[in-house]
Every structure is written in structure tokens, then in C-alpha cells.
Design a protein around this motif. Structure first.
Motif, mmCIF file in Angstrom:
data_model
loop_
_atom_site.group_PDB
_atom_site.id
_atom_site.type_symbol
_atom_site.label_atom_id
_atom_site.label_comp_id
_atom_site.label_asym_id
_atom_site.label_seq_id
_atom_site.Cartn_x
_atom_site.Cartn_y
_atom_site.Cartn_z
ATOM 1 N N ARG A 125 0.701 -1.168 0.083
ATOM 2 C CA ARG A 125 -0.059 0.401 -0.162
ATOM 3 C C ARG A 125 0.612 1.199 0.146
ATOM 4 N NH1 ARG A 125 -3.813 1.653 -1.736
ATOM 5 N NH2 ARG A 125 -2.314 3.065 -2.882
ATOM 6 N N ILE A 208 -10.607 -4.347 1.083
ATOM 7 C CA ILE A 208 -11.574 -3.381 0.871
ATOM 8 C C ILE A 208 -11.778 -1.640 1.306
ATOM 9 C CG2 ILE A 208 -13.471 -3.068 1.317
ATOM 10 C CD1 ILE A 208 -14.539 -5.898 1.644
ATOM 11 N N SER A 209 -11.104 -1.932 2.065
ATOM 12 C CA SER A 209 -10.343 -0.875 3.424
ATOM 13 C C SER A 209 -9.569 0.004 2.553
ATOM 14 C CB SER A 209 -10.418 -1.013 4.709
ATOM 15 O OG SER A 209 -10.158 -0.186 5.461
ATOM 16 N N ASP A 210 -7.805 -0.307 2.512
ATOM 17 C CA ASP A 210 -7.015 0.011 2.178
ATOM 18 C C ASP A 210 -6.743 0.454 0.712
ATOM 19 O OD1 ASP A 210 -7.099 -0.035 4.672
ATOM 20 O OD2 ASP A 210 -5.307 -0.747 5.112
ATOM 21 N N GLY A 212 -8.704 1.057 -2.109
ATOM 22 C CA GLY A 212 -10.028 1.132 -2.768
ATOM 23 C C GLY A 212 -9.776 1.798 -4.291
ATOM 24 N N ASP A 213 -8.686 2.355 -4.467
ATOM 25 C CA ASP A 213 -8.338 2.247 -5.569
ATOM 26 C C ASP A 213 -7.919 1.334 -6.676
ATOM 27 O OD1 ASP A 213 -6.291 2.834 -4.014
ATOM 28 O OD2 ASP A 213 -4.768 3.451 -5.020
ATOM 29 N N TYR A 214 -8.325 0.305 -6.293
ATOM 30 C CA TYR A 214 -7.675 -0.500 -7.057
ATOM 31 C C TYR A 214 -8.344 -1.411 -7.726
ATOM 32 C CZ TYR A 214 -2.177 -0.577 -5.924
ATOM 33 O OH TYR A 214 -1.039 -0.097 -5.789
ATOM 34 N N ASN A 215 -8.670 -2.214 -8.624
ATOM 35 C CA ASN A 215 -9.732 -3.164 -9.342
ATOM 36 C C ASN A 215 -8.968 -4.800 -8.647
ATOM 37 O OD1 ASN A 215 -11.521 -1.694 -10.295
ATOM 38 N ND2 ASN A 215 -10.921 -2.318 -12.284
ATOM 39 N N LYS A 242 -7.067 1.009 -10.727
ATOM 40 C CA LYS A 242 -8.095 1.406 -11.950
ATOM 41 C C LYS A 242 -8.143 2.147 -13.069
ATOM 42 C CE LYS A 242 -11.812 0.762 -8.142
ATOM 43 N NZ LYS A 242 -12.690 1.744 -7.037
#
Length: 275
Positions: A125, A208-210, A212-215, A242
Motif C-alpha cells: 500500500r 476493501i478498506s485500504d 479502494g483505488d485498485y480493481n 483502476k
């Protein structure tokens, strides 16, 4: 001077087009070999850093692949050397023993090796690579499905996400108070076709929490389904930013037409045979 400047400019241009990868728990370099087979060479690809705890395995890596930075212990990586660099692909292949059915204990995230999986994601991350390819045993999905309450020698009671075997209880002087199989079973958020236990549920909640900018894509792939005569099932966690995702899909299965016998040599040097 003009000629020198032109050469430098062309060199910088070439460097800009190099794909940059990095490898956490690199092993003998399987990820780098896949890059090689896809046509990436030293001219268009560079490995920013690799880490591998096993020195003998790391030496195999060094014999076959190059990296700008070699590290042994993940927890002793000099991140100042790499954290400001752009990474196109980050490979993560953390130790699987605590998730594997073969290990017997299956302590999952309740172990030092299991915690490394989480710590690697935390660092991923921070590094924020364009893509992450995270591979582990398929049994990581079923890890943590069970429940056990044990009492330690000092009287302390602890909940476990696995049911310890008799030899484990005896080794640690534990008393098994109660247990239940398949108490914690969920559907994967990223692939509803997959059933997961508490271990991967915790991992998914973190993603999901950390991230969010990834698919994020999760699936189980087996080498025998891709024309390789080996039954090796692995969980692949693919993460793509994304804005860079062009519509990722896991590869379709292929017919197995190659057998081990097809790869064996008819005549083998006797010096290579171990009795």
C-alpha cells in the motif's frame, strides 16, 4: 557536447520505457522467469529489489536474474532505497506453511509467517505499484474456517482459528476445551464463486478498506489446466489500479496434451542419477 547530450537524452528515453518490477519473497525467481518468457529482457525491464530469506534459494535467483537491490529479511529492507521509485508490478509470494494443508498446524495469521502476508500488503500500500500479483497456496482460502478454545499451561484460555492436532496439544501442554469445524465460512467479496474462511475474510476486509483505488481479482489456478503436467493449485490475488485496468480476465483453461514422459530424456548421464 551536443552529441553527448543527444546520447544521454536517448538513454533517458529508453530508461523511461523500462518496465520496473519488484519481488517480495522472490524465491528462485519464478516471477522473473515468467517476465523473461513474456519477452522482457534487461533492455526493457529492470527489477528494483528482491528479498528472499533462504540464502541457497536466493543464490539461484542471483545466478539467473539481476536486481538493483538484493535483500534477505523483509523486515530489514532499506526502504529508503526503493520507496520513492515507481513500480509497475510488485510480485508477492509469502511463505505458505501456515496456510497449507500439508503443514498440519495451519495457524494462519496467528503466526509469524502468516503475519508476513499482512505486512507485505501494508508495505504494498505504501509503495503503491500499478499492479500487484500476489500468489499463495489455494488452501489460504479455507484457512481459519474452524474454531477451537484451548487452555494453556498457565490457565489462560485462547481462541484459535484452527483445530490443533493431538501432537500439537501435547507439544504445547494445551488442553482442548471445545472445537467446531467450519464455524466461519463466507463467500469471497471479490469472487462469490469461492468459499473462504476467517483468514481470507480478514485479508479481504483489509483490501476493501485500504485498496479502494485498485480493481481486485481472486481465483484458483492449477498448472495442469494450462498444459503443464503438474498438479499445483494456487490462489492468485491480482490488483490493478483502476485507471490502468483494461479489463483483466484470468486465462481460460487449456487442454493437457503434455505429459511428464514427453519431457524426460531417453538417455541420462549416470553422474546425474542419485540412488
Amino acid at each position: 557536447i551536443k552529441k553527448y547530450a543527444a546520447v544521454q537524452k536517448e538513454k533517458e528515453k529508453e530508461e523511461q520505457h523500462k518496465l520496473v518490477s519488484a519481488s517480495i519473497c522472490a524465491g528462485a525467481g519464478g516471477s522473473e522467469e515468467s517476465m523473461r518468457q513474456l519477452g522482457f529482457t534487461e533492455e526493457n525491464h529492470t527489477n528494483l529489489f528482491m528479498c528472499e530469506w533462504d540464502e541457497k534459494v536466493a543464490n539461484v535467483y542471483k545466478e539467473n536474474f539481476k536486481s538493483l537491490n538484493y535483500f534477505k529479511d523483509f523486515y530489514e529492507i532499506d526502504w529508503k532505497k526503493v520507496e520513492k521509485c515507481h513500480i509497475d508490478i510488485l510480485f508477492i509470494s509469502c511463505p505458505c506453511q501456515e496456510f497449507s494443508i500439508a503443514s498440519g498446524k495451519r495457524r494462519g495469521l496467528q503466526s509469524e509467517k502468516g503475519q508476513l502476508y499482512i505486512d507485505a500488503l501494508i508495505k504494498a500500500r505504501e509503495l503503491s505499484p500499478d499492479k500487484i500479483i500476489n500468489e499463495n497456496v489455494s488452501a489460504i482460502l479455507s484457512s481459519g474456517r474452524h474454531y477451537a478454545l484451548i487452555e494453556k499451561e498457565d490457565g489462560e484460555q485462547i481462541e484459535l482459528n484452527y483445530i490443533p492436532k493431538k501432537e500439537v496439544l501435547e507439544e504445547n501442554n494445551w488442553i482442548l476445551i471445545e472445537s467446531e469445524e467450519d464455524r466461519y465460512v463466507y463467500k469471497s467479496h471479490f469472487n462469490p464463486k469461492l468459499t473462504i474462511g476467517r483468514t481470507f475474510k480478514i485479508i479481504e476486509e483489509m483490501l476493501i478498506s485500504d485498496f479502494g483505488d485498485y480493481n481486485i481479482y481472486v481465483d484458483i489456478l492449477n498448472t495442469k489446466d494450462f498444459n503443464t503436467p503438474q498438479n499445483r493449485s494456487r490462489c492468485f490475488l491480482i490488483m490493478i489500479k483502476k485507471e490502468l485496468d483494461l479489463g483483466f480476465k484470468f486465462p481460460q483453461k487449456e487442454e493437457l496434451t503434455t505429459r511428464v514422459s514427453d519431457l524426460l530424456e531417453d538417455e541420462v548421464d549416470q553422474s546425474l542419477i542419485i540412488n
